[in-house]
Design a protein around this motif. Sequence first.
Motif, PDB file in Angstrom:
ATOM      1  N   ASP A 100      12.341  40.037  78.224  1.00 24.73           N
ATOM      2  CA  ASP A 100      10.986  40.283  78.706  1.00 24.73           C
ATOM      3  C   ASP A 100      10.641  41.763  78.627  1.00 24.73           C
ATOM      4  N   SER A 101      11.579  42.608  79.053  1.00 27.84           N
ATOM      5  CA  SER A 101      11.343  44.047  79.013  1.00 27.84           C
ATOM      6  C   SER A 101      11.132  44.522  77.579  1.00 27.84           C
ATOM      7  N   LEU A 102      11.914  43.996  76.654  1.00 27.36           N
ATOM      8  CA  LEU A 102      11.772  44.369  75.249  1.00 27.36           C
ATOM      9  C   LEU A 102      10.409  43.945  74.717  1.00 27.36           C
ATOM     10  N   ALA A 103       9.971  42.731  75.054  1.00 25.87           N
ATOM     11  CA  ALA A 103       8.681  42.240  74.578  1.00 25.87           C
ATOM     12  C   ALA A 103       7.536  43.077  75.142  1.00 25.87           C
ATOM     13  N   VAL A 104       7.615  43.421  76.419  1.00 27.31           N
ATOM     14  CA  VAL A 104       6.570  44.251  77.028  1.00 27.31           C
ATOM     15  C   VAL A 104       6.518  45.618  76.355  1.00 27.31           C
ATOM     16  N   ASP A 105       7.681  46.212  76.119  1.00 26.36           N
ATOM     17  CA  ASP A 105       7.725  47.523  75.459  1.00 26.36           C
ATOM     18  C   ASP A 105       7.122  47.451  74.058  1.00 26.36           C
ATOM     19  N   ALA A 106       7.432  46.364  73.335  1.00 22.56           N
ATOM     20  CA  ALA A 106       6.902  46.222  71.979  1.00 22.56           C
ATOM     21  C   ALA A 106       5.385  46.072  71.992  1.00 22.56           C
ATOM     22  N   LEU A 107       4.859  45.256  72.890  1.00 19.91           N
ATOM     23  CA  LEU A 107       3.417  45.070  72.963  1.00 19.91           C
ATOM     24  C   LEU A 107       2.711  46.338  73.444  1.00 19.91           C
ATOM     25  N   ARG A 108       3.354  47.058  74.350  1.00 18.74           N
ATOM     26  CA  ARG A 108       2.762  48.321  74.804  1.00 18.74           C
ATOM     27  C   ARG A 108       2.678  49.317  73.654  1.00 18.74           C
ATOM     28  N   TRP A 109       3.711  49.326  72.798  1.00 17.81           N
ATOM     29  CA  TRP A 109       3.692  50.221  71.636  1.00 17.81           C
ATOM     30  C   TRP A 109       2.578  49.827  70.679  1.00 17.81           C
ATOM     31  N   ILE A 110       2.411  48.519  70.444  1.00 18.91           N
ATOM     32  CA  ILE A 110       1.330  48.043  69.574  1.00 18.91           C
ATOM     33  C   ILE A 110      -0.016  48.475  70.135  1.00 18.91           C
ATOM     34  N   GLU A 111      -0.174  48.333  71.453  1.00 17.55           N
ATOM     35  CA  GLU A 111      -1.440  48.691  72.090  1.00 17.55           C
ATOM     36  C   GLU A 111      -1.739  50.172  71.941  1.00 17.55           C
ATOM     37  N   ARG A 112      -0.727  51.005  72.054  1.00 18.23           N
ATOM     38  CA  ARG A 112      -0.943  52.457  72.013  1.00 18.23           C
ATOM     39  C   ARG A 112      -1.064  53.017  70.610  1.00 18.23           C
ATOM     40  N   HIS A 113      -0.344  52.425  69.661  1.00 19.59           N
ATOM     41  CA  HIS A 113      -0.231  53.058  68.344  1.00 19.59           C
ATOM     42  C   HIS A 113      -0.762  52.217  67.193  1.00 19.59           C
ATOM     43  N   ALA A 114      -1.150  50.986  67.448  1.00 21.62           N
ATOM     44  CA  ALA A 114      -1.535  50.128  66.323  1.00 21.62           C
ATOM     45  C   ALA A 114      -2.871  49.417  66.525  1.00 21.62           C
ATOM     46  N   GLY A 115      -3.757  49.995  67.349  1.00 19.04           N
ATOM     47  CA  GLY A 115      -5.091  49.406  67.423  1.00 19.04           C
ATOM     48  C   GLY A 115      -5.559  48.953  68.780  1.00 19.04           C
ATOM     49  N   CYS A 181       6.400  28.495  81.902  1.00 17.44           N
ATOM     50  CA  CYS A 181       5.882  29.353  80.835  1.00 17.44           C
ATOM     51  C   CYS A 181       6.978  30.323  80.434  1.00 17.44           C
ATOM     52  N   PRO A 182       7.529  30.207  79.232  1.00 16.92           N
ATOM     53  CA  PRO A 182       8.613  31.090  78.806  1.00 16.92           C
ATOM     54  C   PRO A 182       8.213  32.561  78.701  1.00 16.92           C
ATOM     55  N   VAL A 183       6.908  32.842  78.617  1.00 17.18           N
ATOM     56  CA  VAL A 183       6.471  34.239  78.458  1.00 17.18           C
ATOM     57  C   VAL A 183       5.654  34.719  79.656  1.00 17.18           C
ATOM     58  N   ALA A 184       5.828  34.075  80.802  1.00 16.60           N
ATOM     59  CA  ALA A 184       4.996  34.385  81.961  1.00 16.60           C
ATOM     60  C   ALA A 184       5.081  35.850  82.373  1.00 16.60           C
ATOM     61  N   HIS A 185       6.293  36.430  82.370  1.00 19.95           N
ATOM     62  CA  HIS A 185       6.445  37.811  82.819  1.00 19.95           C
ATOM     63  C   HIS A 185       5.748  38.785  81.872  1.00 19.95           C
ATOM     64  N   VAL A 186       5.724  38.471  80.594  1.00 22.60           N
ATOM     65  CA  VAL A 186       5.037  39.322  79.623  1.00 22.60           C
ATOM     66  C   VAL A 186       3.524  39.133  79.754  1.00 22.60           C
ATOM     67  N   ALA A 187       3.092  37.882  79.944  1.00 21.88           N
ATOM     68  CA  ALA A 187       1.667  37.587  80.054  1.00 21.88           C
ATOM     69  C   ALA A 187       1.041  38.191  81.305  1.00 21.88           C
ATOM     70  N   GLU A 188       1.843  38.500  82.316  1.00 19.88           N
ATOM     71  CA  GLU A 188       1.313  39.184  83.500  1.00 19.88           C
ATOM     72  C   GLU A 188       0.659  40.500  83.099  1.00 19.88           C
ATOM     73  N   GLN A 189       1.249  41.188  82.133  1.00 21.26           N
ATOM     74  CA  GLN A 189       0.726  42.481  81.702  1.00 21.26           C
ATOM     75  C   GLN A 189      -0.175  42.379  80.478  1.00 21.26           C
ATOM     76  N   PHE A 190      -0.033  41.300  79.721  1.00 23.74           N
ATOM     77  CA  PHE A 190      -0.832  41.136  78.515  1.00 23.74           C
ATOM     78  C   PHE A 190      -1.483  39.750  78.524  1.00 23.74           C
ATOM     79  N   PRO A 191      -2.623  39.602  79.217  1.00 24.03           N
ATOM     80  CA  PRO A 191      -3.295  38.297  79.316  1.00 24.03           C
ATOM     81  C   PRO A 191      -3.795  37.781  77.975  1.00 24.03           C
ATOM     82  N   GLN A 192      -3.758  38.628  76.944  1.00 21.53           N
ATOM     83  CA  GLN A 192      -4.157  38.158  75.614  1.00 21.53           C
ATOM     84  C   GLN A 192      -3.312  36.966  75.177  1.00 21.53           C
TER      85      GLN A 192
END
Length: 259
Positions: A100-115, A181-192
């Motif tokens: 979960d931590s890895l997925a959140v970090d990856a999505l945060r990087w996408i948000e900051r650096h890729a659009g 929900c297998p991605v619930a912890h990630v979806a808490e921060q990324f409702p997309q």
Amino acid sequence: MKNVGEAPREELVTGSRSDRSTRDRVARSLLDHGPSTVADLAGRLGLTQAAVRRHLDALVAEKVVAAREKRVYGARSRGRPAKVFALTDCGRDAFDQSYDSLAVDALRWIERHAGGEAAVAAFARDRIGHQAESYRAAVAAAPPDGRTAALAKALSADGYAAVARSAPGAQQGEQLCQHHCPVAHVAEQFPQLCEAETEIFSELLGTHVQRLATIAHGDGVCTTFIPQGPRGAPDGPRTAPHPQTTSSASTRTAGRNPA
């Protein structure tokens, strides 16, 4: 003095809580030390070999542990190779591996650096689109009044523990309820992630849907309302959902639990 035939103390404890605790210790030992024999585990944990076998049998039945022959390096000695027990992929997933931590970090990087948020939304749609390929045929093959149930069955196969039921009260339609929900912890921060899932449900079922509650938002169950079509069922699969309908519905009602 020990009575003849007396069971060791550990084996006299039969309470389910004690059993679960001991099984967790057995699984943790396998995680820390790798594939092990019954004798290895008994020595490390201070248990009898009979007790270890009993707990291993339960873990094997739960598909947390699997047995295999011990790998031999060099010349093989006479006799049957020793049996060792190792965690399965399911067993490893039961321990915190920081996915979960890895997925959140990856999505945060996408948000900051890729659009920004749009890039995260595009990723979420692409992810659920690929995942939904296995659902599409099942839903399309179902009769109109069985499509929600077919989608629930397909989701359950992916670990969402989903069921379809009639909507309560005066609502005309069905509810798709996901109890996990297998991605619930990630979806808490990324409702997309939730919004993209709602959109794909609309596409697969061929009608607009409304997300009423999500586990990621703190509700006990992810609940999606599928309204009844003009002939008593959804209209059927369509090419694409109306983004304004699904996304706005998800945003407005994500915290409401219909129960």
